[in-house]
Design a protein around this motif. Structure first.
Motif, PDB file in Angstrom:
ATOM      1  N   THR A  23       0.780  -1.156   0.008  1.00  0.00           N
ATOM      2  CA  THR A  23       0.171  -0.149   0.123  1.00  0.00           C
ATOM      3  C   THR A  23       0.881   1.303  -0.036  1.00  0.00           C
ATOM      4  O   THR A  23       0.475   2.332  -0.394  1.00  0.00           O
ATOM      5  N   ILE A  57      -7.663   3.624  -2.007  1.00  0.00           N
ATOM      6  CA  ILE A  57      -7.750   3.478  -3.529  1.00  0.00           C
ATOM      7  C   ILE A  57      -8.110   4.999  -3.927  1.00  0.00           C
ATOM      8  O   ILE A  57      -7.686   5.374  -4.863  1.00  0.00           O
ATOM      9  N   HIS A  83      -4.974   7.746  -3.028  1.00  0.00           N
ATOM     10  CA  HIS A  83      -3.572   7.297  -2.881  1.00  0.00           C
ATOM     11  C   HIS A  83      -2.997   8.306  -4.050  1.00  0.00           C
ATOM     12  O   HIS A  83      -3.358   8.393  -5.277  1.00  0.00           O
ATOM     13  N   VAL A  91      -0.485   6.092  -8.716  1.00  0.00           N
ATOM     14  CA  VAL A  91      -1.621   5.086  -9.474  1.00  0.00           C
ATOM     15  C   VAL A  91      -1.257   3.830  -9.367  1.00  0.00           C
ATOM     16  O   VAL A  91      -2.168   3.158  -9.126  1.00  0.00           O
ATOM     17  N   LYS A 115       0.188   2.186  -6.996  1.00  0.00           N
ATOM     18  CA  LYS A 115      -0.239   1.652  -5.862  1.00  0.00           C
ATOM     19  C   LYS A 115      -1.664   1.421  -5.549  1.00  0.00           C
ATOM     20  O   LYS A 115      -2.304   0.547  -4.967  1.00  0.00           O
ATOM     21  N   ARG A 116      -2.484   2.447  -6.387  1.00  0.00           N
ATOM     22  CA  ARG A 116      -3.927   2.578  -6.345  1.00  0.00           C
ATOM     23  C   ARG A 116      -4.359   1.211  -7.000  1.00  0.00           C
ATOM     24  O   ARG A 116      -5.317   0.529  -6.461  1.00  0.00           O
ATOM     25  N   PHE A 119      -6.247  -1.812  -5.027  1.00  0.00           N
ATOM     26  CA  PHE A 119      -7.604  -2.675  -5.694  1.00  0.00           C
ATOM     27  C   PHE A 119      -7.527  -4.127  -6.102  1.00  0.00           C
ATOM     28  O   PHE A 119      -8.390  -4.607  -5.729  1.00  0.00           O
TER      29      PHE A 119
END
Length: 250
Positions: free
Chosen positions: A62, A91, A94, A97, A99-100, A104
């Motif tokens: 994360t 999500i 953050h 991008v 890490k998002r 998810f």
């Protein structure tokens, strides 16, 4: 449907038995359904004896700080979890991008593929997900959890199926209903049986009793032994010096 289907699960042989028909999902079929590269097949996930702490894995996936992660970890039964609502907020907010997308995807694994504690993503899922980036295939673990859950439901006579129902439903739909095969789909890299299944209107008005009647009346002619999206690339035709070896029945 799953309550009815679980009653036909043969725990001794790990397969569904309908009259004279025995069939079960295979690693090859789930690999195709999930579009996993075949190069990963030999790198099967197994839980290591010494694994990083749950907080460390969450920090890696994360990008959150240790203090932030530690405050969000909860104990649910015999496992540590993180609430889905916390990951959902991450999500949406953050700044990274990649890490998002990772968070998810982790949520999908925890909520859909291994839904152990409803609304939570548990530690075991984070360990598997943390290893996926290293080329490890999740397919045997997903299949093993399906078998374990079906065994538990069959033994108890009731219970909740813990696994990805969409995968099992797609497998069942393509083996036990005579579906219209469109040849170009079989060879198209963009074709997904799961996407097609999601787009198909569902029948929610069929009771468990009606499903039992349908499954009881299945005949050998109703079974499609090879899913239409499975392209055979290896055929056994020789055993040492003997050509055309007859294969035993199932």
């Amino acid at each position: 449907m799953f309550r009815a289907l679980a009653q036909y699960w043969n725990s001794t042989y790990s397969c569904f038995t309908f009259g004279r028909v025995d069939l079960m999902p295979t690693i090859e079929e789930y690999t195709t359904l999930l579009h996993c590269p075949k190069v990963q097949v030999d790198r099967i996930y197994s839980r290591l004896a010494n694994i990083p702490a749950f907080s460390k894995k969450l920090m890696n996936i994360t990008g959150m700080s240790e203090q932030c992660v530690t405050t969000q970890i909860k104990q649910k039964g015999d496992c540590k979890c993180i609430p889905w609502r916390n990951l959902r907020d991450l999500i949406l907010a953050h700044p990274d991008v990649k890490k998002r997308v990772d968070v998810f995807a982790l949520s999908i694994y925890g909520l859909v593929i291994f839904p152990k504690a409803l609304g939570y993503i548990d530690e075991a899922v984070s360990d598997l997900f943390d290893r996926l980036g290293k080329g490890t295939t999740p397919v045997p673990a997903i299949l093993a959890e399906n078998f374990r859950s079906l065994n538990a439901c069959r033994r108890a006579g009731e219970g909740r199926f813990i696994g990805c129902p969409l995968l099992l439903l797609s497998w069942f739909h393509n083996h036990f209903w005579k579906v219209k095969k469109v040849s170009y789909r079989i060879f198209s890299e963009n074709y997904s049986p799961l996407k097609e299944l999601v787009a198909t209107p569902r029948r929610d008005d069929v009771t468990e009793e009606n499903w039992m009647t349908i499954l009881q009346n299945l005949q050998e002619g109703d079974v499609e032994w090879r899913a239409p999206w499975m392209v055979p690339d290896e055929i056994l035709y020789r055993c040492e010096d003997f050509d055309w070896v007859p294969l035993l029945g199932i």
